[in-house]
Enzyme design. Sequence first.
Site, PDB file in Angstrom:
ATOM      1  N   SER A 127      43.354  37.329  43.970  1.00  0.00           N
ATOM      2  CA  SER A 127      43.972  38.635  44.168  1.00  0.00           C
ATOM      3  C   SER A 127      42.919  39.710  44.380  1.00  0.00           C
ATOM      4  O   SER A 127      41.810  39.633  43.837  1.00  0.00           O
ATOM      5  CB  SER A 127      44.812  38.995  42.938  1.00  0.00           C
ATOM      6  OG  SER A 127      45.241  40.337  42.989  1.00  0.00           O
ATOM      7  N   TYR A 152      46.097  40.591  34.234  1.00  0.00           N
ATOM      8  CA  TYR A 152      46.392  39.847  35.466  1.00  0.00           C
ATOM      9  C   TYR A 152      45.105  39.663  36.277  1.00  0.00           C
ATOM     10  O   TYR A 152      44.782  38.544  36.713  1.00  0.00           O
ATOM     11  CB  TYR A 152      47.440  40.588  36.304  1.00  0.00           C
ATOM     12  CG  TYR A 152      47.621  40.011  37.680  1.00  0.00           C
ATOM     13  CD1 TYR A 152      48.209  38.754  37.851  1.00  0.00           C
ATOM     14  CD2 TYR A 152      47.188  40.702  38.810  1.00  0.00           C
ATOM     15  CE1 TYR A 152      48.363  38.215  39.124  1.00  0.00           C
ATOM     16  CE2 TYR A 152      47.346  40.167  40.072  1.00  0.00           C
ATOM     17  CZ  TYR A 152      47.932  38.928  40.233  1.00  0.00           C
ATOM     18  OH  TYR A 152      48.077  38.384  41.481  1.00  0.00           O
TER      19      TYR A 152
END
Length: 322
Positions: A127, A152
């Site tokens: 990501s 995350y």
Amino acid sequence: MKILVTGVAGFIGMFTARALLERGDEVIGIDNLNDYYDVNLKLARLAQLAGYPKFRFIKLDIADNAALSALFAQEKFQRVVHLAAQAGVRYSLENPQAYVSSNLSGFVNVLEGCRHYKIEHLVYASSSSVYGGNTKVPFAETDNVDHPVSLYAASKKANELMAHTYSHLFDLPTTGLRFFTVYGPWGRPDMAYFKFTQAIDQGKPIEVYNHGDMQRDFTFIDDIVEGVLRVLDLAQPETTIPYRIFNIGNHVPVNLPDFITVIEQALGKTAEKRFLPMQDGDVPTTYADVRALKAAIGFAPSTRLEEGIKRFVDWYQWYYQK
């Protein structure tokens, strides 16, 4: 080719599986169908794949090591596209254990399956969040990413480190793709473009964080899938460790107010805006340097935001008014 796609009921998972099936590959798709967002949307995505004779869906949680190991043993996959993960920056503030279970334990289980059953190539989702609070733009794969600002992001950085370890120790070819704000039809309802479209369409106010002073590198789903497939087919690098990381983004950061205007134009409606401070774990800017990706696969995302948002809004109006 026989390919495992994890997270197949997800946004990127469904489109990736369909593209693999369209080119003739056999795809086994797994997903735990959790209720992080509307399960009916996940089931509707799976229905898009049901007509392909070379597709099979198995409900399975990657955190279940015994079940996942048995699947690897039974199916003898050649390659793996690992897209299953607990997504979302803000949700990681509320439910950190979901990220530990899926993004850490689950990822180790996938790596173990790839190691023991001699997978030719593991391509997995990282990501743009790994860049954290970096201020140098565009973000390049060579930048330091040791300062994540959400759990995350930390879990995705951990995935890259874990993959490197398995590439080094077991000669397992791995490639991580740092996705930059993926959007399009069948997308995730927790994403800003989806929330904005829904609120504007219903005449409700939208929440604009950091008072609108934000930029995002929005990447259309078709471009993401093209990148995933080309990377999956790459010959392995002539290095001592078969490990790579690529950014995959549109490399055109868009100001948040301009982004909202594009959605307004596609809907033919004007947004009522509520301006709020920056959310914890969020970052002001994302911007992908894609030179390494383009050099490796001869492709970089290029879909214009106006085209991509129109296609999303067309799908949204069809899906929710059918």
